[in-house]
Scaffold this motif. Structure first.
Motif, PDB file in Angstrom:
ATOM      1  N   VAL A  43       0.849  -1.190   0.000  1.00 16.10           N
ATOM      2  CA  VAL A  43       0.000   0.000   0.000  1.00 16.10           C
ATOM      3  C   VAL A  43       0.886   1.243   0.000  1.00 16.10           C
ATOM      4  CG1 VAL A  43      -1.890   1.198   1.162  1.00 16.10           C
ATOM      5  CG2 VAL A  43      -1.672  -1.298   1.386  1.00 16.10           C
ATOM      6  N   THR A  44       0.683   2.142  -0.965  1.00 19.79           N
ATOM      7  CA  THR A  44       1.467   3.377  -1.036  1.00 19.79           C
ATOM      8  C   THR A  44       0.546   4.554  -1.331  1.00 19.79           C
ATOM      9  OG1 THR A  44       1.847   3.386  -3.445  1.00 19.79           O
ATOM     10  CG2 THR A  44       3.381   2.085  -2.087  1.00 19.79           C
ATOM     11  N   PRO A  45       1.068   5.779  -1.199  1.00 16.38           N
ATOM     12  CA  PRO A  45       0.332   6.927  -1.722  1.00 16.38           C
ATOM     13  C   PRO A  45       0.254   6.839  -3.245  1.00 16.38           C
ATOM     14  CG  PRO A  45       2.041   7.609  -0.168  1.00 16.38           C
ATOM     15  CD  PRO A  45       2.295   6.166  -0.497  1.00 16.38           C
ATOM     16  N   THR A  46      -0.498   7.728  -3.852  1.00 15.40           N
ATOM     17  CA  THR A  46      -0.622   7.763  -5.303  1.00 15.40           C
ATOM     18  C   THR A  46       0.648   8.334  -5.935  1.00 15.40           C
ATOM     19  OG1 THR A  46      -1.594   9.973  -5.218  1.00 15.40           O
ATOM     20  CG2 THR A  46      -3.123   8.095  -5.182  1.00 15.40           C
ATOM     21  N   LEU A  47       0.749   8.214  -7.246  1.00 13.54           N
ATOM     22  CA  LEU A  47       1.904   8.724  -7.988  1.00 13.54           C
ATOM     23  C   LEU A  47       2.099  10.218  -7.753  1.00 13.54           C
ATOM     24  CD1 LEU A  47       4.135   8.355 -10.148  1.00 13.54           C
ATOM     25  CD2 LEU A  47       2.387   8.756 -11.884  1.00 13.54           C
ATOM     26  N   ILE A  71      -1.671  -1.487  -4.203  1.00  6.35           N
ATOM     27  CA  ILE A  71      -2.828  -0.595  -4.213  1.00  6.35           C
ATOM     28  C   ILE A  71      -2.398   0.755  -3.643  1.00  6.35           C
ATOM     29  CG2 ILE A  71      -4.449  -2.514  -3.914  1.00  6.35           C
ATOM     30  CD1 ILE A  71      -4.854  -1.540  -1.005  1.00  6.35           C
ATOM     31  N   THR A  72      -3.196   1.801  -3.913  1.00  2.00           N
ATOM     32  CA  THR A  72      -2.854   3.136  -3.430  1.00  2.00           C
ATOM     33  C   THR A  72      -3.922   3.674  -2.491  1.00  2.00           C
ATOM     34  OG1 THR A  72      -3.891   4.192  -5.352  1.00  2.00           O
ATOM     35  CG2 THR A  72      -1.536   3.702  -5.505  1.00  2.00           C
ATOM     36  N   SER A  86     -10.070   1.024   5.064  1.00  2.00           N
ATOM     37  CA  SER A  86     -10.801  -0.147   4.556  1.00  2.00           C
ATOM     38  C   SER A  86     -10.072  -0.783   3.380  1.00  2.00           C
ATOM     39  CB  SER A  86     -12.225   0.242   4.146  1.00  2.00           C
ATOM     40  OG  SER A  86     -12.218   1.133   3.055  1.00  2.00           O
ATOM     41  N   GLN A  87      -9.357   0.023   2.583  1.00  2.00           N
ATOM     42  CA  GLN A  87      -8.567  -0.534   1.479  1.00  2.00           C
ATOM     43  C   GLN A  87      -7.478  -1.454   2.015  1.00  2.00           C
ATOM     44  OE1 GLN A  87      -7.447   3.237  -0.341  1.00  2.00           O
ATOM     45  NE2 GLN A  87      -8.580   2.724  -2.191  1.00  2.00           N
ATOM     46  N   ILE A  88      -6.841  -1.035   3.099  1.00  2.00           N
ATOM     47  CA  ILE A  88      -5.772  -1.844   3.693  1.00  2.00           C
ATOM     48  C   ILE A  88      -6.334  -3.145   4.250  1.00  2.00           C
ATOM     49  CG2 ILE A  88      -4.036  -1.964   5.523  1.00  2.00           C
ATOM     50  CD1 ILE A  88      -3.791   1.126   5.235  1.00  2.00           C
TER      51      ILE A  88
END
Length: 383
Positions: A43-47, A71-72, A86-88
């Motif tokens: 999991v990272t921040p966006t570009l 995923i970001t 929730s994504q994590i």
């Protein structure tokens, strides 16, 4: 007849041996496939939010396409915290998920990893890094990775002394100095300089966070640095606590011949390409070996060999990629003792080609070490 029988025996024997070899190879391949039949969530921040961390994770997803799921977080995480959390946690819904790595230089992400721990305690959770409370991170996360920002105060001063510097000039401003980690690094740098017999000079610049942005700060540096070098001479190392400072600091270094052992965020991509006018193609933008060679050529041409430095890759690139390699290692080799910092250092050299020094994090000098929270510094390279 005997010859014919003998020939048949030899053929049968060879067939048996070949069949046996074929079976063994097939079994081995199957075993390898079974070992790799798992997922690692990253999991990272966006570009646009953090290019280094995004691209580092993206490279690992391309390197291990059947393993790494990247995923970001939401673009505006501060206003979409619940979505990000929730994504994590949703990564744990995949039964093949064996590790989840969260990479984001911000706080507020720990609750998601706590939920993963409750939901799937067998999943290896990692941060590389996040900035929640270290004691709680150590309690609820299996492995935490970050840069040792404070210890750099010691190693930068030591390296400056090693290359012959007699003076250290530290540029910062009030809102930065109010941050504990920056204040601690400054204190460590000052203490080390005095122990080594180096002159310590602290200069406060206009504050870009409370005034008119970086303009007045940069103008101050442009005017003050020549005054300081005229006073203390070129055997002086300059360190600034703010990234935009380095466009001026490195530019003036080429004119006045003082040293810059490391930037505040040591990377070949900070200030060097802009100041030196490096023509870096898109294909070579992440070829750090090539970029470092280009900087070395410019330093040599200016008679500055060995007077400018940094880290061979940014920490924001090293950390996500090393975290993936470490997760793979721990999954595939449960006997690997990641709590042994010597093993971490050796593993980093093997898989990343980087000489690093990990240590266990202590919130304060008199605090106990956190057994699963590791901070590192990378070996300084001089151009």
């Amino acid at each position: 007849m005997k010859k014919t029988i003998s020939l048949l025996v030899v053929i049968l024997l060879m067939t048996t041996l070949m069949t046996g070899c074929t079976k063994q190879t097939t079994t081995t391949d199957k075993e390898v496939k079974e070992v790799a039949d798992y997922k690692i969530g990253v999991v990272t921040p966006t570009l646009s939010t953090s290019e280094d961390e995004f691209r580092a994770a993206d490279q690992m997803a391309k390197k291990y396409p059947d393993i790494v799921k990247h995923i970001t977080l939401p673009e505006n995480f501060s206003t979409e915290i619940e979505t990000g959390l929730s994504q994590i946690t949703s990564l744990a819904d995949d039964p093949k998920m064996k590790a989840i790595i969260v990479i984001s230089g911000q706080a507020g992400l720990l609750p998601a990893l706590q939920k993963v721990e409750e939901k799937r305690p067998e999943i290896i959770t990692m941060t590389a890094p996040i900035w929640d409370d270290p004691a709680l991170m150590s309690k609820y996360v299996d492995i935490n990775l970050d840069t040792d920002w404070v210890r750099r105060g010691i190693t930068i001063a030591q390296k400056a002394h090693e290359i012959g510097d007699k003076t250290m000039i530290h540029y910062s401003f009030p809102t930065h100095l109010a941050k504990e980690v920056i204040s601690q690094r400054k204190d460590a740098m000052e203490k080390t300089c005095k122990e080594l017999g180096m002159q310590w000079v602290e200069v406060v610049t206009p504050d870009p966070q409370t005034g008119n942005g970086t303009g007045p700060m940069l103008q101050f540096l442009r005017e003050d640095i020549p005054r300081q070098i005229a006073k203390y001479g070129p055997d002086t190392n300059i360190f600034g606590t703010n990234c935009p400072m380095y466009d001026v600091i490195i530019d003036e270094a080429f004119k006045l011949k003082y040293t810059v052992v490391e930037q505040c965020c040591p990377t070949p991509l900070q200030a060097y390409p802009t100041v030196l006018g490096l023509q870096i193609s898109e294909a070579d933008a992440w070829n750090f070996s090539k970029v470092n060679s280009m900087i070395s050529e410019k330093a040599a041409a200016a008679g500055m060999t060995g007077r400018l430095g940094g880290w061979q890759v940014p920490a924001t690139v090293f950390m996500p990629q090393f975290a993936v390699e470490l997760a793979k290692k721990v999954i595939e080799d449960p006997s690997f003792n990641y709590k042994d910092v010597n093993k971490l250092n050796q593993f980093a050299k093997e898989v990343m080609g980087s000489e690093v020094s990990f240590s266990k994090f202590k919130a304060k000098a008199d605090s106990p070490e956190l057994d699963n929270y590791f901070v590192m510094i990378m070996k300084t390279i001089l151009y």
